[in-house]
Design a protein around this motif. Structure first.
Motif, PDB file in Angstrom:
ATOM      1  N   GLU A  28       0.804  -1.208   0.000  1.00 38.50           N
ATOM      2  CA  GLU A  28       0.000   0.000   0.000  1.00 38.50           C
ATOM      3  C   GLU A  28       0.843   1.265   0.000  1.00 38.50           C
ATOM      4  O   GLU A  28       0.326   2.360   0.096  1.00 38.50           O
ATOM      5  N   GLY A  29       2.161   1.140  -0.136  1.00 40.12           N
ATOM      6  CA  GLY A  29       3.052   2.297  -0.136  1.00 40.12           C
ATOM      7  C   GLY A  29       3.343   2.797  -1.541  1.00 40.12           C
ATOM      8  O   GLY A  29       3.479   2.035  -2.470  1.00 40.12           O
ATOM      9  N   PHE A  95       6.935   9.503   0.600  1.00 38.28           N
ATOM     10  CA  PHE A  95       6.419   8.170   0.848  1.00 38.28           C
ATOM     11  C   PHE A  95       4.974   8.320   1.310  1.00 38.28           C
ATOM     12  O   PHE A  95       4.716   8.992   2.303  1.00 38.28           O
ATOM     13  N   ASN A  96       4.040   7.715   0.589  1.00 44.15           N
ATOM     14  CA  ASN A  96       2.619   7.722   0.957  1.00 44.15           C
ATOM     15  C   ASN A  96       2.183   6.297   1.254  1.00 44.15           C
ATOM     16  O   ASN A  96       2.459   5.389   0.471  1.00 44.15           O
ATOM     17  N   ILE A 103       3.362   6.089  10.588  1.00 46.85           N
ATOM     18  CA  ILE A 103       4.816   5.993  10.605  1.00 46.85           C
ATOM     19  C   ILE A 103       5.295   6.089  12.054  1.00 46.85           C
ATOM     20  O   ILE A 103       4.916   7.000  12.785  1.00 46.85           O
ATOM     21  N   ALA A 104       6.148   5.130  12.460  1.00 49.40           N
ATOM     22  CA  ALA A 104       6.670   5.102  13.823  1.00 49.40           C
ATOM     23  C   ALA A 104       8.132   5.535  13.897  1.00 49.40           C
ATOM     24  O   ALA A 104       8.577   6.062  14.917  1.00 49.40           O
ATOM     25  N   ALA A 105       8.903   5.300  12.821  1.00 42.26           N
ATOM     26  CA  ALA A 105      10.323   5.652  12.838  1.00 42.26           C
ATOM     27  C   ALA A 105      10.809   5.917  11.416  1.00 42.26           C
ATOM     28  O   ALA A 105      10.323   5.302  10.463  1.00 42.26           O
ATOM     29  N   ARG A 128       1.935   9.945  11.148  1.00 42.28           N
ATOM     30  CA  ARG A 128       1.181  10.296   9.936  1.00 42.28           C
ATOM     31  C   ARG A 128       1.328   9.153   8.951  1.00 42.28           C
ATOM     32  O   ARG A 128       2.119   8.244   9.158  1.00 42.28           O
ATOM     33  N   ASN A 129       0.601   9.194   7.850  1.00 47.12           N
ATOM     34  CA  ASN A 129       0.708   8.129   6.848  1.00 47.12           C
ATOM     35  C   ASN A 129       1.545   8.566   5.642  1.00 47.12           C
ATOM     36  O   ASN A 129       1.567   7.892   4.626  1.00 47.12           O
ATOM     37  N   PHE A 130       2.262   9.676   5.750  1.00 51.47           N
ATOM     38  CA  PHE A 130       3.130  10.148   4.675  1.00 51.47           C
ATOM     39  C   PHE A 130       4.311  10.908   5.266  1.00 51.47           C
ATOM     40  O   PHE A 130       4.259  11.391   6.399  1.00 51.47           O
TER      41      PHE A 130
END
Length: 152
Positions: A28-29, A95-96, A103-105, A128-130
């Protein structure tokens, strides 16, 4: 003789090629690239001024934010650019991921000898997701960085 010529031509093409290896483990990235070359200091100053209003978290030779913990590797990419005489290379890598991923790291690590490039986060990031990461080379230099994004 023909095979030797072929080997020399292939070696020349391989060294001249710009290598960008994308290996995203999360289907999904999506990774997007934007590369800009600056030879004029005023143009670069305008971009840096505009970027200063963004979310620049860290500006060093390596960048490491967040904790990996129970996270999985979402993206593992390597970005290599050769030097261009009297030019500053600025590359934005976005990066989406799917909306359910956070995102953790983020790890941006220099590979090989230092060429004084600078990675920074300009938008998005942790929780966030991006994320958009900007790599800015030194004048007349290239860079070689590995970017790893972890998330849940």
């Amino acid at each position: 003789m023909k095979s030797l010529l072929l080997v020399v031509l292939l070696a020349a093409a391989a060294t001249a090629a710009i290598v960008s290896q994308d290996v995203a483990e999360a289907p999904e990235g999506v990774v997007e690239y934007e590369e800009i070359l600056y030879s004029d200091e005023t143009e670069l100053a305008e971009v840096e001024e505009a970027g200063s209003r963004s979310v620049e978290i860290e500006s060093r030779r390596n960048l490491s934010v967040g904790t990996i913990g129970n996270s999985r590797l979402l993206a593992n990419t390597q970005h290599i650019r050769g030097a261009v005489a009297n030019t500053i290379i600025v590359q934005n890598i976005t990066f989406n991921f799917a909306s359910s991923i956070r995102i953790a790291a983020i790890r941006v690590t220099r590979v090989g000898a230092s060429q004084n490039a600078t990675p920074s986060i300009v938008s998005g990031g942790l929780n966030r997701n991006f994320v958009t990461i900007r790599i800015t080379s030194a004048r007349g230099r290239g860079y070689n960085y590995r970017i790893q994004i972890y998330g849940r």
